[in-house]
Structures are given as C-alpha cells and as structure tokens.
Scaffold this active site. Structure first.
Site, PDB file in Angstrom:
ATOM      1  CG  ASP A  48      -0.175  -0.029   2.535  1.00 42.27           C
ATOM      2  OD1 ASP A  48       0.762  -0.850   2.661  1.00 42.27           O
ATOM      3  OD2 ASP A  48      -0.517   0.750   3.437  1.00 42.27           O
ATOM      4  CD  GLU A  75       4.063   1.089   7.049  1.00 45.60           C
ATOM      5  OE1 GLU A  75       4.858   1.510   7.923  1.00 45.60           O
ATOM      6  OE2 GLU A  75       3.671   1.791   6.101  1.00 45.60           O
TER       7      GLU A  75
END
Length: 424
Positions: A61, A129
């Site tokens: 991400d 994250e």
C-alpha cells in the site's frame, strides 16, 4: 484513527496486484505456499531443516497521490534516462513496493537456480502499513498460533545514505534495531458557542492555540539511548574534523553530544528526544459562528526509554489547563531493541557489505513506524533496513511528490536480498 482514510482505498488495484503476481513470478508461486490475510500475503518457502525461520517483509500500500506537481504520473511507473542514469518514477518505488518487488525478484532467481533454504523463509507483504497495520497484525497472530518464532525478521527502515552525520564522508548503512513509539494525542476544548460578533475573551480556538504554543515551548527532555551511543561511537571512528574528538568520546561527553545533535538538523534533533507535531486542526463549521468544540491532533514519536504514560504526563504539565482534554488515540509504545551482535545481526550486516563494501554499517533507532514493530511479539531480532541508496533529495520524496528510484539502486537491492537468503 488511521493516518489515511481507509474508506477511500481503491481495493480493485490491490486485487489486480495480487492476481498479477503468479503471472510475474511463476517459479516462486510454483514452489512457495501462499495464503491471504485480508489483502495481505504470507508466503512460506519450506527449508530442508527445522531451524527457526527468517521473515522478509514489505508492504504494497502507498500514501495517496495526485498528478499535480509530479514530473511523471505517480502511478504511471515511467522509466526515464539510460544506462546508470535510468530512473523509475512512481509512488511506492521507495516506500515500499520497490523493496517488495526486489524480494520477489531475489526469490524467483534463487528458486530458478535450484536453491533451497536451510530453514523456512516467510515473505510477509502487508496491505495497510500506511494506515492501521491490520494485515501484519493478522499474520503475526497466525504465526504465533502455529508456534512459529522467527530467528530473523527484516522489514523496511533505514537505507544507505550520505551526508546525514556531520564529518562522515563514507556512505552509512543505518539498520533500525528499534523504532520510536507512535501515538496520536487529541487536544479538545469544549465551551458555549454563539455568534462571532460577540466573542468571549477566550474562545475555544484561542484556548486550544494557547495549549499548542505552550506544548511547543516545552520540548521533551533530550538524551541518548544506548543504541544512539553505539551509532555515534561507530560513526565516530570514521569522522574527520573537530567533531571526531566528541564522537569518539561519546559516553564521557554525553551532555555536549546531546547539545550538538540537537542543533545539527531536524533528523538528529529527532534522534535525541520525543517529538510532537500538530498535524490536524478543527473548529467551527461556519465563518461567523463560535466553535463549541475546537480540537487538534498531535503526532507524537516517543523516544526509546520513554513511554506513552510519560508522554501524556509531560503534555499535561506543559499545557497546564484543565479545560483542555488530553487523550491518546492509537497509542503504541517504543519497540524493544534488537541485538547488535550475533548471527542475525551479522547476516544483515554481511548482506550490506557484500553489495556496499564502503558503507559503514550502524544500528539506529528508526524515527518512523513500520509493520515490523508487530513482529517483536514473536521475534527478538527484528531489523528495519531498505537496501537502497537514498540521497537527501530522494528521501524528501517519501510521502511527497516525484518519488522515484534509480534502476541501478533497485538492482543492487535485489542482490542484497539474494545474499541474505543464501545464508539462511
């Protein structure tokens, strides 16, 4: 409270990424076992023995980006230049898809060469994250339930850098052995609203602003952790100029050293204390209405050796106003410190020096947060290192415009992961 809006995530792009991986890395997917934890991925490469496994981590991400201000579209993955000057422009090249794909390339090459690790190797790829880290937490929970306790965990973190430490001309490979705690603290003032034409002497926003300025005027006490002392001593041996005498006598000259590091740069200042940054503010919904609630969010990075409790106590003393409500949200303590000696540390250091023989390898406390902090629950040796050279200007593109990576740098990153894996 997440750092980015989870509800705005384009999950279709995540699904497409997961589907594409077996096509891009067929040998890896024919050999390793894969399971999903939400959108996060956990691969298991079975070893020939039953020793404690190794975990290589990354996340795919990224923080949001628009085309505005970018020299090349942030999600276009455009290549420019030629030879050693080739650059790949894209959000995530440095944080952290570049490392993830480098890991995949390394494993694909090793599988093709017939390599099998001595003990199991896990690849843990998180999907959130940058927000809440639920994927990494789910993977840790699954491994813990199976009784898996890794000997070595390696996640993103430090890099090969230059010019960050005064007097050191050599490149420095900074390996995170811990990371600061990260906590958001909300300051809230509630009082009667009303028409802005007849304001009280102290509106909610003024009281909140006073609290912020009081906090800003009273920084947390400065100090040096054992890890920071080790870092200074390691780099001191390579320092030239007048600062060498200070750095090589770090323990005896600790007060002077703290003062020096507190002035050199924002990065070194953050090394020696807990830091606060007001990142969000809210007040009235109308230009002509007094706010009934005014609030601010303070992003706090808690120094190793301190705690959430100590941090809140300092903030309360600094603000010194009972009408300002102070509450911690998303509270995370500083991470335990991993060893700077022993086979796991040596495996990482050796992998670095094989690719960057001139680099000085040193431990440090990571100032940001990573998914690796969740793995400290199941491993005593969790390190944070991204195997790329990053200039100061390139580090400035992290979470900012024009993020990019030199292709030659990325290829050296693949070699680093191959070297680490060959030794496991």
């Amino acid at each position: 409270m997440s750092r980015n809006a989870v509800e705005e995530t384009d999950w279709a792009a995540f699904d497409a990424f997961v589907v594409a991986l077996p096509e891009l890395y067929p040998r890896l997917h024919a050999t390793l076992e894969r399971e999903r934890h939400g959108h996060s991925l956990l691969y298991r490469w079975r070893g020939v023995g039953d020793g404690a496994p190794t975990v290589l981590m990354a996340h795919y991400d990224v923080v949001p980006a628009t085309d505005e201000g970018w020299e090349h579209p942030p999600f276009g993955a455009e290549l420019t230049g030629s030879g050693d000057e080739r650059l790949l422009w894209s959000r995530g090249t440095l944080d952290d898809k570049g490392a993830l794909v480098a890991i995949l390339e390394a494993v694909e090459a090793l599988v093709a060469a017939g390599h099998t690790p001595a003990a199991d190797v896990y690849l843990s790829f998180g999907h959130d994250e940058e927000t809440v880290g639920s994927g990494a937490q789910a993977i840790v929970a699954a491994l813990a339930a199976r009784g898996v306790r890794p000997a070595l965990v390696l996640d993103e973190g430090g890099a090969v850098v230059e010019g960050i430490f005064p007097g050191v001309a050599k490149p420095i490979a900074v390996v995170g052995v811990s990371e600061k705690g990260i906590t958001s603290v909300r300051l809230t003032v509630e009082q009667n609203g009303g028409h802005a034409s007849t304001p009280p002497k102290l509106t909610a926003t003024v009281r909140l602003a006073r609290a912020i300025t009081r906090l800003n005027a009273k920084p947390f006490p400065a100090g040096l952790s054992e890890t920071n002392l080790q870092m200074v001593e390691t780099l001191g041996a390579h320092t030239t100029g007048p600062l060498r005498a200070v750095f090589t006598r770090a323990r005896r000259l600790r007060p002077a050293l703290v003062a020096v590091l507190g002035r050199v740069s924002d990065e070194t200042r953050a090394m020696v204390r807990t830091t606060t940054a007001v990142t969000q503010l809210s007040g009235s919904l109308a230009a002509n209405a007094l706010p009934e609630t005014a609030s601010a969010v303070v992003n706090v990075r808690i120094a190793v050796g301190s705690s959430v409790e100590d941090t809140l106590a300092h903030i309360r003393r600094a603000i010194h106003d009972p009408q300002v409500r102070i509450e911690a949200i998303d509270a995370n303590e500083p991470s335990p410190v991993s060893p700077t000696t022993g086979p796991e540390w040596e495996a990482v250091a050796r992998g670095i020096t094989e690719v960057h023989p001139d680099a000085v390898v040193t431990p440090y406390i990571m100032l940001g947060a990573s998914d690796g902090r969740h793995f400290t629950a199941i491993s005593d040796a969790v390190y944070r290192f991204t195997p790329f050279e990053m200039s100061g200007e390139e580090r400035g593109t992290l979470h900012a415009r024009n993020e990019r990576i030199q292709v030659a740098t990325w290829l050296r990153g693949i070699r680093f992961y191959e070297g680490v894996l060959r030794g496991r």
